[in-house]
Design a protein around this motif. Sequence first.
Motif, PDB file in Angstrom:
ATOM      1  N   ASP A   1       0.827  -1.209   0.000  1.00  0.00           N
ATOM      2  CA  ASP A   1       0.000   0.000   0.000  1.00  0.00           C
ATOM      3  C   ASP A   1       0.862   1.262   0.000  1.00  0.00           C
ATOM      4  OD1 ASP A   1      -2.754  -1.314   0.407  1.00  0.00           O
ATOM      5  OD2 ASP A   1      -1.566  -2.159   2.046  1.00  0.00           O
ATOM      6  N   ASP A   2       1.978   1.219   0.712  1.00  0.00           N
ATOM      7  CA  ASP A   2       2.865   2.384   0.763  1.00  0.00           C
ATOM      8  C   ASP A   2       3.557   2.639  -0.575  1.00  0.00           C
ATOM      9  OD1 ASP A   2       2.218   2.670   3.446  1.00  0.00           O
ATOM     10  OD2 ASP A   2       3.921   1.439   4.112  1.00  0.00           O
ATOM     11  N   ARG A   3       3.691   1.614  -1.405  1.00  0.00           N
ATOM     12  CA  ARG A   3       4.397   1.760  -2.677  1.00  0.00           C
ATOM     13  C   ARG A   3       3.476   2.222  -3.816  1.00  0.00           C
ATOM     14  NH1 ARG A   3       6.467  -3.404  -0.866  1.00  0.00           N
ATOM     15  NH2 ARG A   3       8.627  -3.185  -0.164  1.00  0.00           N
ATOM     16  N   LEU A   4       2.165   2.088  -3.638  1.00  0.00           N
ATOM     17  CA  LEU A   4       1.242   2.335  -4.745  1.00  0.00           C
ATOM     18  C   LEU A   4       1.385   3.733  -5.346  1.00  0.00           C
ATOM     19  CD1 LEU A   4      -2.115   0.599  -3.733  1.00  0.00           C
ATOM     20  CD2 LEU A   4      -0.757   0.196  -5.796  1.00  0.00           C
ATOM     21  N   ASP A   5       1.383   4.769  -4.500  1.00  0.00           N
ATOM     22  CA  ASP A   5       1.431   6.134  -5.021  1.00  0.00           C
ATOM     23  C   ASP A   5       2.739   6.413  -5.749  1.00  0.00           C
ATOM     24  OD1 ASP A   5      -1.073   6.689  -4.093  1.00  0.00           O
ATOM     25  OD2 ASP A   5      -0.399   7.643  -2.227  1.00  0.00           O
ATOM     26  N   GLU A   6       3.834   5.879  -5.232  1.00  0.00           N
ATOM     27  CA  GLU A   6       5.141   6.171  -5.815  1.00  0.00           C
ATOM     28  C   GLU A   6       5.403   5.390  -7.092  1.00  0.00           C
ATOM     29  OE1 GLU A   6       9.899   6.198  -4.555  1.00  0.00           O
ATOM     30  OE2 GLU A   6       8.344   5.663  -3.080  1.00  0.00           O
ATOM     31  N   TYR A   7       4.994   4.123  -7.135  1.00  0.00           N
ATOM     32  CA  TYR A   7       5.393   3.251  -8.230  1.00  0.00           C
ATOM     33  C   TYR A   7       4.249   2.813  -9.151  1.00  0.00           C
ATOM     34  CZ  TYR A   7       9.641   2.772  -5.441  1.00  0.00           C
ATOM     35  OH  TYR A   7      10.783   3.031  -4.736  1.00  0.00           O
ATOM     36  N   GLY A   8       3.016   2.948  -8.718  1.00  0.00           N
ATOM     37  CA  GLY A   8       1.907   2.395  -9.481  1.00  0.00           C
ATOM     38  C   GLY A   8       1.714   0.922  -9.166  1.00  0.00           C
ATOM     39  N   ARG A   9       0.577   0.408  -9.595  1.00  0.00           N
ATOM     40  CA  ARG A   9       0.185  -0.937  -9.165  1.00  0.00           C
ATOM     41  C   ARG A   9       1.175  -2.018  -9.611  1.00  0.00           C
ATOM     42  NH1 ARG A   9      -5.976  -2.747  -9.644  1.00  0.00           N
ATOM     43  NH2 ARG A   9      -6.008  -0.968  -8.224  1.00  0.00           N
ATOM     44  N   GLN A  10       1.601  -1.987 -10.879  1.00  0.00           N
ATOM     45  CA  GLN A  10       2.417  -3.075 -11.397  1.00  0.00           C
ATOM     46  C   GLN A  10       3.782  -3.148 -10.720  1.00  0.00           C
ATOM     47  OE1 GLN A  10       2.220  -3.922 -15.660  1.00  0.00           O
ATOM     48  NE2 GLN A  10       4.443  -4.030 -15.696  1.00  0.00           N
ATOM     49  N   GLU A  11       4.503  -2.030 -10.672  1.00  0.00           N
ATOM     50  CA  GLU A  11       5.823  -2.074 -10.059  1.00  0.00           C
ATOM     51  C   GLU A  11       5.726  -2.265  -8.547  1.00  0.00           C
ATOM     52  OE1 GLU A  11      10.052   0.333  -9.700  1.00  0.00           O
ATOM     53  OE2 GLU A  11       8.585   0.957 -11.207  1.00  0.00           O
ATOM     54  N   ALA A  12       4.685  -1.713  -7.935  1.00  0.00           N
ATOM     55  CA  ALA A  12       4.488  -1.938  -6.500  1.00  0.00           C
ATOM     56  C   ALA A  12       4.342  -3.436  -6.215  1.00  0.00           C
ATOM     57  CB  ALA A  12       3.272  -1.169  -6.010  1.00  0.00           C
TER      58      ALA A  12
END
Length: 391
Positions: free
Chosen positions: A82-93
């Motif tokens: 969840d913390d990675r979603l905004d920074e990386y987007g769904r696929q890379e997160a």
Amino acid sequence: MELDLSKLDARLDDLDADGYLVDADSTDADQYYLSGFDAPDPFLTLYDGSTHLLFVRSLEFGRAKRESRAETVERFTDYGYDDRLDEYGRQEAAHRTRAAFLDAYDVDTVAVPPRFPLQTADGLREQGIDVLADGQDTLAAVRASKTDEEISHVRAAQEANEAAMAAAEELLGRAEIDGNRLRLDGEVLTSERLKEEIEVTLLRRGCALDETIVACGSDAADPHDRGSGPLAPDEPIIVDIFPQDKATKYHGDMTRTFCVGEPDEQVREWYDLTERAYRAALDAVEPGATGADVHDVVCDVYEDADLPTLRDDPGAETGFIHSTGHGVGLDVHELPSVGPDGGELEPGHVITIEPGLYDPEVGGVRIEDLVVVTDDGYENLTDYPVSLVVE
């Protein structure tokens, strides 16, 4: 159920891999076998000597903790998705989260099945994980050797199969000949009507199947033609049923060829030869024999009768144009092979024996039983008569 994963451990050692990774839903037999969990959406299973599950969502989390055979059950959110979603987007997160999951178990190199998702593999590689395709399909080879519990599951599916075959034969036995058609209770008897009876019978016994084969006449000349339309008298009707038990996920498999009326001389000759080939193949099943050995016995019977086989003519389009059999378990077609490339048979292997002959000018005949290799031979898991003409 206790799994013997020693062959998988040895393969990981050979590949110098830290673990074995599966990314699939539970319709994938490797996934269900390794995880022991039934779920409709893909999830990760890591085997590193123990089994660990990772789910994208929490939907299956509680049930997996109760029902799976995993040592640990975790979610993407536990690894910072969840913390990675905004920074990386769904696929890379997702890629980074999967890599974090592997890192938590000190996994830098994973072996994966031959049909592992390419996007997942590429994403893990981008995160520094080495992904090695297991070209030997080791987990499929592990699944080929069945435990006593697995054999009991196959046996139960085959018992339901026999009930379905009996229901189909009963309809054929009640059918009346009306010119070039069979009629049942005044209606033309079709392949579809027989399949309906088969499927309903299986459902009542806790089994289901996506499709079955009821093929008559020229349809029966194609081993995998499902068959359709009216059924005819005096012609061979191939009925091939391969249900899956809905609770255990294990399959049965059986084929019989029926004729309502009077088969012609060639059909009778083909049937007698096929029964001879089937019984010779059964006699050849024992530990230490190879699937190729058993297949050769069938080819010998047919070739001695001057009928074509793929062994004699790899381009043959009529005659014996398939292998003698295959493994059955969580997949209806799995290892071991009972064909030209078939390896050594071992106790616990569950295999079909299914010789057949095919020609559009004649139709087709096939006889199939399901057997388990034992320490001193085999046990036939099929208890159903072998007879051509329906009385």
